[in-house]
Design a protein around this motif. Structure first.
Motif, short mmCIF file in Angstrom:
data_model
loop_
_atom_site.label_atom_id
_atom_site.label_comp_id
_atom_site.label_asym_id
_atom_site.label_seq_id
_atom_site.Cartn_x
_atom_site.Cartn_y
_atom_site.Cartn_z
N GLY A 216 12.42 1.36 2.66
CA GLY A 216 13.87 1.36 2.52
C GLY A 216 14.39 2.17 1.33
N VAL A 217 13.50 2.78 0.56
CA VAL A 217 13.94 3.61 -0.56
C VAL A 217 14.64 4.86 -0.02
N PRO A 218 15.79 5.25 -0.57
CA PRO A 218 16.49 6.45 -0.09
C PRO A 218 15.58 7.68 -0.11
N ARG A 219 15.73 8.54 0.87
CA ARG A 219 14.84 9.69 1.03
C ARG A 219 14.66 10.53 -0.24
N PRO A 220 15.72 10.84 -1.00
CA PRO A 220 15.52 11.67 -2.21
C PRO A 220 14.62 11.02 -3.25
N LEU A 221 14.43 9.70 -3.18
CA LEU A 221 13.64 9.00 -4.19
C LEU A 221 12.24 8.61 -3.69
N ARG A 222 11.91 8.97 -2.47
CA ARG A 222 10.64 8.51 -1.90
C ARG A 222 9.42 9.11 -2.59
N ALA A 223 9.51 10.35 -3.02
CA ALA A 223 8.38 10.95 -3.73
C ALA A 223 8.11 10.19 -5.03
N LEU A 224 9.17 9.83 -5.73
CA LEU A 224 9.02 9.06 -6.97
C LEU A 224 8.45 7.67 -6.67
N ASP A 225 8.88 7.09 -5.55
CA ASP A 225 8.38 5.76 -5.18
C ASP A 225 6.88 5.81 -4.89
N ARG A 226 6.44 6.88 -4.25
CA ARG A 226 5.00 7.03 -4.00
C ARG A 226 4.23 7.20 -5.29
N LEU A 227 4.79 7.95 -6.23
CA LEU A 227 4.13 8.14 -7.52
C LEU A 227 4.00 6.82 -8.27
N ALA A 228 4.99 5.96 -8.13
CA ALA A 228 4.99 4.67 -8.84
C ALA A 228 3.85 3.77 -8.38
N CYS A 229 3.29 4.04 -7.21
CA CYS A 229 2.18 3.22 -6.72
C CYS A 229 0.95 3.31 -7.60
N ALA A 230 0.86 4.38 -8.41
CA ALA A 230 -0.26 4.53 -9.34
C ALA A 230 -0.23 3.45 -10.42
N VAL A 231 0.94 2.86 -10.65
CA VAL A 231 1.09 1.77 -11.61
C VAL A 231 1.58 0.55 -10.82
N PRO A 232 0.66 -0.26 -10.30
CA PRO A 232 1.06 -1.34 -9.40
C PRO A 232 2.15 -2.25 -9.93
N SER A 233 2.17 -2.51 -11.23
CA SER A 233 3.18 -3.41 -11.79
C SER A 233 4.59 -2.85 -11.65
N ALA A 234 4.71 -1.54 -11.36
CA ALA A 234 6.02 -0.91 -11.19
C ALA A 234 6.27 -0.45 -9.76
N SER A 235 5.32 -0.67 -8.87
CA SER A 235 5.45 -0.20 -7.49
C SER A 235 6.45 -1.06 -6.71
N SER A 236 6.88 -0.56 -5.57
CA SER A 236 7.83 -1.30 -4.74
C SER A 236 7.19 -2.54 -4.11
N ILE A 237 5.97 -2.35 -3.58
CA ILE A 237 5.28 -3.43 -2.88
C ILE A 237 3.95 -3.71 -3.59
N LEU A 238 3.66 -4.99 -3.76
CA LEU A 238 2.39 -5.42 -4.36
C LEU A 238 1.40 -5.73 -3.25
N LEU A 239 0.20 -5.15 -3.34
CA LEU A 239 -0.89 -5.43 -2.41
C LEU A 239 -2.00 -6.12 -3.19
N LEU A 240 -2.30 -7.35 -2.83
CA LEU A 240 -3.31 -8.11 -3.56
C LEU A 240 -4.47 -8.47 -2.64
N HIS A 241 -5.67 -8.15 -3.08
CA HIS A 241 -6.90 -8.52 -2.38
C HIS A 241 -7.58 -9.60 -3.21
N ALA A 242 -7.84 -10.75 -2.58
CA ALA A 242 -8.50 -11.85 -3.27
C ALA A 242 -9.57 -12.43 -2.35
N ARG A 243 -10.49 -13.19 -2.94
CA ARG A 243 -11.52 -13.87 -2.16
C ARG A 243 -11.47 -15.36 -2.44
N ARG A 244 -11.74 -16.13 -1.40
CA ARG A 244 -11.77 -17.58 -1.58
C ARG A 244 -12.98 -17.98 -2.41
N THR A 245 -12.77 -18.76 -3.44
CA THR A 245 -13.87 -19.22 -4.29
C THR A 245 -14.54 -20.44 -3.66
#
Length: 245
Positions: A216-245
């Motif tokens: 949903g990020v406006p088209r002119p900002l999508r390249a910046l949004d993709r770059l932000a994925c390099a810093v997960p704490s600032a990305s649009s969506i958080l993807l978390l992989h965990a294992r059951r202990t």
């Protein structure tokens, strides 16, 4: 995206059963999530994994992931009957389930992995939900969770300007005080730190936290949004992989 705990209150129940309410997210997030899960599971050989897509919505996320999870069994689970009808077009196996104590129709430790994509932000009781996911996962089983990031790069600027953050909602009837127009029923939002701590406290070992862009990020900002994925704490969506202990 529409599974809720113990059946939502009447107003929320009506909201999620409305066919006009969106029940799908962007392909970029689904692909990134599926790649992580496919690498964790490995190729399907003599013993295919059982993957539960809990809160499967209309099934498009599972359909996007299917080529990467070839050979593994993916079962769609949702609370909404309307969502399950739509999901059946993409998934051969769909069942109704709730995230209550024993509300998922699966035995203890019967699943190898759970996809939990854009669900947790809709829940009244996320603690009970993770307890139920932990119950159906085998020891060492994988949890792939995604959720919008309260601290996304643009939300930090919006808050400084006194504007309601993107993804947050104050009403089920309309959007107030922030950009956008689509109401999707978000009740809870997480930062990267809060999500890590919450999942770890629920009996999981966090393996990896990464980021994904938001469709949903406006088209002119999508390249910046993709770059932000390099810093997960600032990305649009958080993807978390965990294992059951």
């Amino acid at each position: 995206m529409t599974t809720t705990t113990s059946g939502p209150p009447a107003r929320l129940r009506d909201f999620y059963e409305n066919p006009a309410v969106p029940v799908a997210s962007g392909d970029a997030r689904s692909l990134r999530q599926a790649r992580i899960l496919a690498a964790a599971l490995g190729p399907a050989t003599s013993s295919p994994a059982t993957v539960l897509d809990v809160g499967c919505g209309d099934g498009t996320a599972a359909a996007t992931a299917a080529p990467l999870l070839a050979g593994h069994r993916v079962i769609g689970v949702d609370w909404s009957q309307d969502a399950l009808k739509r999901a059946h077009a993409h998934l051969p196996d769909v069942v109704r389930g709730e995230l209550t104590d024993g509300g998922l129709p699966f035995a203890d430790g019967s699943a190898d992995a759970v996809l939990f994509s854009e669900v947790i932000e809709h829940l009244v009781d996320p603690d009970s939900a993770l307890d139920e996911l932990r119950r159906v996962l085998r020891p060492g089983g994988h949890l792939m969770l995604s959720t919008p990031n309260l601290a996304a790069w643009y939300n930090r600027g919006l808050l400084l300007a006194g504007v309601q953050p993107v993804f947050s909602e104050v009403s089920l009837r309309g959007i107030h005080g922030r950009p956008g127009a689509e109401v999707v029923g978000h009740l809870r939002l997480y930062t990267a730190r809060a999500l890590r701590e919450f999942v770890a406290a629920s009996g999981f070992e966090v393996v990896r936290l990464s980021g994904a862009p938001f469709h949903g990020v406006p088209r002119p900002l999508r390249a910046l949004d993709r770059l932000a994925c390099a810093v997960p704490s600032a990305s649009s969506i958080l993807l978390l992989h965990a294992r059951r202990t």
